[in-house]
Design an enzyme around this catalytic site. Structure first.
Site, PDB file in Angstrom:
ATOM      1  N   SER A 145       0.872  -1.185   0.000  1.00  0.00           N
ATOM      2  CA  SER A 145       0.000   0.000   0.000  1.00  0.00           C
ATOM      3  C   SER A 145       0.906   1.232   0.000  1.00  0.00           C
ATOM      4  O   SER A 145       2.079   1.145   0.386  1.00  0.00           O
ATOM      5  CB  SER A 145      -0.843  -0.006   1.276  1.00  0.00           C
ATOM      6  N   TYR A 158      -2.037  -0.942  10.435  1.00  0.00           N
ATOM      7  CA  TYR A 158      -1.986  -1.175   8.983  1.00  0.00           C
ATOM      8  C   TYR A 158      -0.614  -0.745   8.446  1.00  0.00           C
ATOM      9  O   TYR A 158       0.029  -1.480   7.700  1.00  0.00           O
ATOM     10  CB  TYR A 158      -3.119  -0.393   8.320  1.00  0.00           C
TER      11      TYR A 158
HETATM   12  N1  LIG Z   1      -8.612  -0.682  -1.360  1.00  0.00           N
HETATM   13  C1  LIG Z   1      -7.600   0.116  -1.093  1.00  0.00           C
HETATM   14  O1  LIG Z   1      -7.725   1.353  -1.004  1.00  0.00           O
HETATM   15  C2  LIG Z   1      -6.219  -0.472  -0.906  1.00  0.00           C
HETATM   16  C3  LIG Z   1      -5.148   0.433  -0.887  1.00  0.00           C
HETATM   17  C4  LIG Z   1      -3.880  -0.057  -0.710  1.00  0.00           C
HETATM   18  C5  LIG Z   1      -3.664  -1.413  -0.564  1.00  0.00           C
HETATM   19  N2  LIG Z   1      -4.703  -2.275  -0.573  1.00  0.00           N
HETATM   20  C6  LIG Z   1      -4.412  -3.688  -0.379  1.00  0.00           C
HETATM   21  O2  LIG Z   1      -4.928  -4.423  -1.454  1.00  0.00           O
HETATM   22  C7  LIG Z   1      -5.161  -5.770  -1.053  1.00  0.00           C
HETATM   23  C8  LIG Z   1      -6.542  -6.184  -1.517  1.00  0.00           C
HETATM   24  O3  LIG Z   1      -7.500  -5.383  -0.859  1.00  0.00           O
HETATM   25  P1  LIG Z   1      -8.867  -4.900  -1.536  1.00  0.00           P
HETATM   26  O4  LIG Z   1      -8.928  -3.426  -1.381  1.00  0.00           O
HETATM   27  O5  LIG Z   1      -9.020  -5.505  -2.852  1.00  0.00           O
HETATM   28  O6  LIG Z   1      -9.901  -5.481  -0.457  1.00  0.00           O
HETATM   29  P2  LIG Z   1     -11.067  -6.555  -0.553  1.00  0.00           P
HETATM   30  O7  LIG Z   1     -11.627  -6.632   0.817  1.00  0.00           O
HETATM   31  O8  LIG Z   1     -11.960  -6.242  -1.689  1.00  0.00           O
HETATM   32  O9  LIG Z   1     -10.273  -7.895  -0.895  1.00  0.00           O
HETATM   33  C9  LIG Z   1      -9.465  -8.559   0.045  1.00  0.00           C
HETATM   34  C10 LIG Z   1      -9.698 -10.052  -0.108  1.00  0.00           C
HETATM   35  O10 LIG Z   1      -8.826 -10.732   0.823  1.00  0.00           O
HETATM   36  C11 LIG Z   1      -9.588 -11.762   1.426  1.00  0.00           C
HETATM   37  N3  LIG Z   1      -9.035 -12.132   2.716  1.00  0.00           N
HETATM   38  C12 LIG Z   1      -9.077 -11.420   3.871  1.00  0.00           C
HETATM   39  N4  LIG Z   1      -8.510 -12.127   4.858  1.00  0.00           N
HETATM   40  C13 LIG Z   1      -8.104 -13.304   4.312  1.00  0.00           C
HETATM   41  C14 LIG Z   1      -7.462 -14.445   4.834  1.00  0.00           C
HETATM   42  N5  LIG Z   1      -7.136 -14.530   6.132  1.00  0.00           N
HETATM   43  N6  LIG Z   1      -7.183 -15.480   3.992  1.00  0.00           N
HETATM   44  C15 LIG Z   1      -7.554 -15.417   2.691  1.00  0.00           C
HETATM   45  N7  LIG Z   1      -8.170 -14.358   2.141  1.00  0.00           N
HETATM   46  C16 LIG Z   1      -8.439 -13.321   2.952  1.00  0.00           C
HETATM   47  C17 LIG Z   1     -10.990 -11.184   1.573  1.00  0.00           C
HETATM   48  O11 LIG Z   1     -11.968 -12.194   1.782  1.00  0.00           O
HETATM   49  C18 LIG Z   1     -11.152 -10.447   0.259  1.00  0.00           C
HETATM   50  O12 LIG Z   1     -11.700 -11.275  -0.738  1.00  0.00           O
HETATM   51  C19 LIG Z   1      -4.984  -5.776   0.469  1.00  0.00           C
HETATM   52  O13 LIG Z   1      -3.715  -6.305   0.793  1.00  0.00           O
HETATM   53  C20 LIG Z   1      -5.060  -4.309   0.841  1.00  0.00           C
HETATM   54  O14 LIG Z   1      -4.363  -4.014   2.025  1.00  0.00           O
HETATM   55  C21 LIG Z   1      -5.993  -1.833  -0.744  1.00  0.00           C
END
Ligand SMILES: NC(=O)c1ccc[n+]([C@@H]2O[C@H](COP(=O)([O-])OP(=O)(O)OC[C@H]3O[C@@H](n4cnc5c(N)ncnc54)[C@H](O)[C@@H]3O)[C@@H](O)[C@H]2O)c1
Length: 281
Positions: A145, A158
């Site tokens: 991130s 985080y």
């Molecule tokens: N959305 C944002 O603004 C953003 C910004 C920076 C980084 N990220 C990172 O991107 C990645 C994806 O996030 P996203 O925004 O797509 O969120 P999201 O919630 O849409 O997707 C995350 C997925 O991870 C799965 N997950 C959670 N815990 C788990 C576990 N213990 N085992 C297996 N699967 C698990 C969830 O069920 C979900 O399907 C994450 O690492 C998040 O930190 C997101």
């Protein structure tokens, strides 16, 4: 790696049931790759599995908790029984906690460290050795991130996990260079995904109003996970080590490097705006 055509390649994505993971899996399938996908959410995962089948690709889908060492070991064993090794490994599964350090419980810490840090460690531990052994190179992606290089109050836990996986990615990049395996740490900014609903919010921001404000802000920013997926593939193609994604992520990247004092002032400004909003609630 040439990512324009992934025909015949095996791509493994964790957390593929939703958001960035789902769109990355689908983008790879559209370019011809076969997929291995896992997630805690079995229902969401089976929808993605179905779509990948409809695209005419092979897919192995498993309900796995990436934070569970034994589940990840068993998952890797099952996968390696069917494919030699992934060509691209995308450690994406992640969760979020908003709240000050003083409002974050030890249970919260165990939860987020277990998924955001140990989940990535488990993915790398179980899949990289076979990629190396196979000897045909490949690529490892870690979805960190912009919060992996820019810290602020209300993101302590985080930040800690994302700084950690950014460091892990840089170390791995150095370690795997000789094996022809690239490593890219993806650092998105504000991306409109369901994480805004699942994030744990603690302390003064742990209110419905504060959550709705966050959901609305992410929606208004309107940077889609599909756009992130396209940029992940671009970053792999360019073999970038650290890949900020979105304008705000790039801004924070450069401010942190060249004007950290300005970054700190910006953080004070943003935290004052947030305090005013909370006082008005
Ligand atoms: N959305 C944002 O603004 C953003 C910004 C920076 C980084 N990220 C990172 O991107 C990645 C994806 O996030 P996203 O925004 O797509 O969120 P999201 O919630 O849409 O997707 C995350 C997925 O991870 C799965 N997950 C959670 N815990 C788990 C576990 N213990 N085992 C297996 N699967 C698990 C969830 O069920 C979900 O399907 C994450 O690492 C998040 O930190 C997101």
């Amino acid at each position: 790696m040439d990512v324009r055509d992934l025909t015949g390649k095996q791509v493994l994505v964790t957390g593929a049931a939703s958001g960035i993971g789902k769109e990355t899996a689908l983008a790879c399938a559209r370019r011809g790759a076969n997929l291995v996908i896992c997630d805690l959410d079995a229902v969401g995962l089976s929808d993605v599995e179905k779509t990948i089948h409809e695209l005419g690709r092979d897919v192995i889908a498993s309900r796995v908790d990436v934070s569970d060492a034994e589940q990840m070991r068993a998952f890797a064993e099952a996968v390696h029984g069917q494919i030699e090794a992934p060509d691209i490994l995308v450690n994406n599964a992640g969760v979020a906690i908003g709240g000050r350090f003083q409002d974050t419980s030890i249970e919260d810490w165990n939860w987020i460290v277990g998924i955001n840090l140990m989940g990535v460690v488990h993915g790398c531990h179980h899949f990289i050795p076979k990629m190396v052994e196979r000897g045909r190179g490949g690529h490892v992606v870690i979805v960190a991130s912009a919060a992996g290089y820019s810290a602020s109050s209300n993101l302590a836990a985080y930040n800690a996990t994302k700084f950690a996986v950014l460091g892990l990615g840089e170390a791995l990049q150095d370690e795997l260079r000789g094996d022809g395996i690239g490593v890219t740490v993806i650092c998105p900014g504000i991306i409109d995904t369901p994480i805004t609903r699942s994030a744990r919010l603690r302390g003064e921001i742990g209110t419905d109003k504060a959550r709705e404000r966050m959901v609305a802000a992410y929606r208004k920013r309107n940077y889609t996970p599909a756009r992130v997926a396209g940029n992940i593939l671009k970053a792999i193609g360019r073999n970038r080590v650290v890949a900020p994604i979105s304008a705000e992520a790039w801004l924070m990247y450069y401010l942190k490097r060249f004007a950290p004092w300005l970054m700190r002032r910006l953080n004070v400004l943003l935290s004052n705006i947030q305090k005013r909003q909370l006082n008005n609630d």
